[in-house]
Design a protein around this motif. Structure first.
Motif, short mmCIF file in Angstrom:
data_model
loop_
_atom_site.label_atom_id
_atom_site.label_comp_id
_atom_site.label_asym_id
_atom_site.label_seq_id
_atom_site.Cartn_x
_atom_site.Cartn_y
_atom_site.Cartn_z
N CYS A 295 15.83 96.17 92.72
CA CYS A 295 14.76 95.22 92.42
C CYS A 295 15.26 94.15 91.46
CB CYS A 295 13.58 95.97 91.80
SG CYS A 295 12.22 94.91 91.31
N ASN A 296 14.96 92.91 91.78
CA ASN A 296 15.19 91.80 90.87
C ASN A 296 13.82 91.30 90.45
OD1 ASN A 296 18.20 90.86 90.85
ND2 ASN A 296 17.75 91.60 92.90
N VAL A 297 13.58 91.22 89.14
CA VAL A 297 12.28 90.85 88.60
C VAL A 297 12.35 89.45 88.01
CG1 VAL A 297 10.45 91.46 86.96
CG2 VAL A 297 11.82 93.27 88.02
N LEU B 275 6.18 96.67 81.03
CA LEU B 275 5.85 96.52 82.45
C LEU B 275 7.11 96.46 83.31
CD1 LEU B 275 3.76 96.18 84.70
CD2 LEU B 275 3.86 93.71 84.29
N THR B 276 8.04 95.62 82.97
CA THR B 276 9.26 95.50 83.76
C THR B 276 10.01 96.82 83.81
OG1 THR B 276 9.45 93.14 83.22
CG2 THR B 276 11.44 94.25 83.99
N VAL C 13 8.03 99.42 86.08
CA VAL C 13 8.12 99.05 87.50
C VAL C 13 9.55 99.28 88.00
CG1 VAL C 13 8.07 97.07 89.06
CG2 VAL C 13 6.17 97.48 87.50
N SER C 14 10.53 98.83 87.25
CA SER C 14 11.93 99.01 87.65
C SER C 14 12.29 100.48 87.74
CB SER C 14 12.86 98.31 86.65
OG SER C 14 12.65 96.92 86.67
N ALA D 18 9.72 86.77 85.95
CA ALA D 18 8.41 86.57 85.34
C ALA D 18 7.99 85.12 85.51
CB ALA D 18 8.46 86.93 83.86
N SER E 208 -0.10 89.59 83.50
CA SER E 208 0.56 90.19 82.34
C SER E 208 1.01 89.10 81.37
CB SER E 208 1.75 91.04 82.79
OG SER E 208 2.65 90.24 83.54
N LEU F 109 8.70 90.43 92.23
CA LEU F 109 9.78 91.38 92.50
C LEU F 109 10.45 91.01 93.81
CD1 LEU F 109 7.68 94.62 91.88
CD2 LEU F 109 8.86 93.22 90.18
N ASP G 128 4.26 88.65 87.55
CA ASP G 128 5.64 89.07 87.73
C ASP G 128 5.91 89.13 89.23
OD1 ASP G 128 6.91 89.98 85.01
OD2 ASP G 128 4.80 90.56 84.97
#
Length: 140
Positions: free
Chosen positions: A103-105, A88-89, A92-93, A107, A81, A114, A112
């Motif tokens: 969830c902690n994302v 996207l974040t 997904v979140s 990049a 990505s 997670l 990405d």
């Protein structure tokens, strides 16, 4: 130096259809340090005003004597990505939150990453596969 990898994806539908979540082995923790301990190989570092946040395996944190908090499973989204891609974040979140998963994302340049509560990695991957399949189905 040029990057020989294909151009990163920016289209949300294609990103979601191509998530390819990969659950990595091990337990990872978020820890705080004043400086990076010698020999520690963190997978993420964040410099904050209060100190250095490191994400590393629990074993490494304990060997280095670092107090740690959140224990997590690490999932990499193999879709390449774009760093400036939109949505996207959030998608997904939202899917993980709807399933009751924290969830902690983070990049990275190519992917990405997670971090979900330890013991919830397989469930999170199932949720992400469903999200991806839904996006692939709506694209066709």
């Amino acid at each position: 130096m040029t990057d020989a990898a294909p151009a990163p994806e920016r289209d949300l539908g294609r990103m979601l259809a191509g998530l390819e979540p990969q659950l990595r082995p091990g337990t990872y923790v978020f820890a705080r340090a004043d400086t990076l301990p010698p020999g520690l190989r963190p997978v993420v570092t964040v410099a904050e005003d209060e100190g250095l946040t490191v994400v590393c395996t629990r074993d490494e944190a304990e060997t280095a004597g670092l107090r740690h908090g959140f224990a997590a499973a690490w999932i990499t989204l193999l879709v390449h990505s774009a760093l400036d891609a939109v949505g996207l974040t959030g998608a997904v979140s939202a899917a993980l939150a709807e399933a009751g998963l924290a969830c902690n994302v983070v990049a990275g340049y190519h992917h990405d990453h997670l971090f979900v509560p330890t013991g919830q990695g397989e469930r999170a991957v199932e949720v992400l596969h469903a999200l991806s399949a839904g996006a692939a189905g709506s694209a066709g």
